[in-house]
Design a protein around this motif. Sequence first.
Motif, PDB file in Angstrom:
ATOM      1  N   ARG A 145      -5.884  10.210  -8.731  1.00 37.21           N
ATOM      2  CA  ARG A 145      -5.445   9.223  -9.909  1.00 37.21           C
ATOM      3  C   ARG A 145      -4.057   8.911  -9.837  1.00 37.21           C
ATOM      4  N   ARG A 146      -3.230  10.303  -9.649  1.00 35.95           N
ATOM      5  CA  ARG A 146      -1.815   9.808  -9.681  1.00 35.95           C
ATOM      6  C   ARG A 146      -1.156   9.111  -8.664  1.00 35.95           C
ATOM      7  N   ILE A 147      -1.840   9.176  -7.419  1.00 35.86           N
ATOM      8  CA  ILE A 147      -1.366   8.493  -6.311  1.00 35.86           C
ATOM      9  C   ILE A 147      -1.568   7.139  -6.764  1.00 35.86           C
ATOM     10  N   HIS A 148      -3.006   6.650  -7.183  1.00 34.96           N
ATOM     11  CA  HIS A 148      -3.336   5.395  -7.595  1.00 34.96           C
ATOM     12  C   HIS A 148      -2.551   4.651  -8.557  1.00 34.96           C
ATOM     13  N   ALA A 149      -1.850   5.622  -9.650  1.00 33.27           N
ATOM     14  CA  ALA A 149      -1.039   5.220 -10.716  1.00 33.27           C
ATOM     15  C   ALA A 149       0.345   4.926 -10.023  1.00 33.27           C
ATOM     16  N   ASP A 150       0.876   5.774  -9.415  1.00 35.41           N
ATOM     17  CA  ASP A 150       2.461   5.931  -9.177  1.00 35.41           C
ATOM     18  C   ASP A 150       2.725   4.809  -7.832  1.00 35.41           C
ATOM     19  N   PHE A 151       1.596   4.669  -6.874  1.00 37.98           N
ATOM     20  CA  PHE A 151       2.024   3.961  -5.814  1.00 37.98           C
ATOM     21  C   PHE A 151       1.298   2.644  -5.891  1.00 37.98           C
ATOM     22  N   ARG A 152       2.350   1.545  -5.401  1.00 31.87           N
ATOM     23  CA  ARG A 152       1.891   0.154  -5.563  1.00 31.87           C
ATOM     24  C   ARG A 152       0.915  -0.307  -4.093  1.00 31.87           C
ATOM     25  N   TYR A 153       0.048  -0.911  -4.611  1.00 25.53           N
ATOM     26  CA  TYR A 153      -0.826  -1.361  -3.231  1.00 25.53           C
ATOM     27  C   TYR A 153      -0.119  -2.777  -3.057  1.00 25.53           C
ATOM     28  N   ASP A 154       0.489  -2.671  -1.626  1.00 30.73           N
ATOM     29  CA  ASP A 154       1.167  -3.984  -1.105  1.00 30.73           C
ATOM     30  C   ASP A 154       0.890  -4.214   0.419  1.00 30.73           C
ATOM     31  N   THR A 155       0.459  -5.239   0.622  1.00 26.11           N
ATOM     32  CA  THR A 155       0.106  -5.187   2.233  1.00 26.11           C
ATOM     33  C   THR A 155       1.166  -5.602   3.102  1.00 26.11           C
ATOM     34  N   THR A 156       2.424  -5.830   2.351  1.00 24.18           N
ATOM     35  CA  THR A 156       3.586  -6.625   3.109  1.00 24.18           C
ATOM     36  C   THR A 156       4.556  -5.473   3.536  1.00 24.18           C
TER      37      THR A 156
END
Length: 308
Positions: free
Chosen positions: A165-176
């Motif tokens: 859950r921390r990785i999901h919260a702390d890291f932005r999902y960005d395909t670029t």
Amino acid sequence: MNQNSVPQSDSASILYRVKHRTHYQYSSDVSVCQNQLRMQPVSGGNLQCHRSQIRIEPAPTTIESHFDYFGNHVQTFSIESVHRSLVVTASSVVSIEPQAVIDEDSTPPWEQCSSSIELAPAEPLIDEHRFNSPLVRCGEPFAQYATSSFTPGRSLLAASLDLTRRIHADFRYDTTVTTVNTTPEEAFAIRAGVCQDFAHIQIACLRSIGLAARYVSGYLRTTPPPGKPRMVGADESHAWLEVHAGKDVGWIGLDPTNACMVSTNHIPICVGRDYGDVSPMRGVVLGGGAHTLKVSVDVEPIEDKSKS
């Protein structure tokens, strides 16, 4: 993959029809190509593969099948006739059984799993997933990041879910911002990436504190926005990880991209130390010039089992 696009898991098994189509178009003639595919599921765990086949156009000159070191189904083929297009379509019918519900506090303390893993006869490769692999290297930054979740005496599952859950919260999902060649260290530094990056980062964190963690590639069932029709080919290849919680519990699937445990919406295809062990398709060509690549994945639940 957006967390909101993932439907809630069903309490019953789900039957799926899966199609993965890969199309290479070349600007000039290819005289020879050699490729290796890992696109066919293998029955095991909560997955049952009922049918699977590979279609290759143009027809290959040679083709052979084997199982690799990690138990994945591998097709190796060569095409020795001139061509400018290569289309590989993997079609499978699988069923996914729901996993047993595990209370977060019922698994052993994480230190117990980290200090000594008792290898079960059916899992001879557990210990290998505790150490460095070609694409995932243990390191102090990963260990320090994991420490906030892995407090002394905490249950392995509770700590691992907290890290997820921390990785999901702390890291932005960005395909670029990343590519297939981006290292976990690079993605960790910019706090962004895609499912491959997030899986690699969590594996690096777990291995850096002595736990066994492995990479899983497969597919994720998604749902369209309310009122919109389901789009063929809109589902995606996906990646997550599994952490080993001791011989009595075994492997537990975690999806940091979606901040959840693995459910009947996750369809595993291959496992390995990192993405390099499970790449769906890799190979070499002689000629070809520039090329374009189009990939589509369609995951369709089958409600009428007679249609499978």
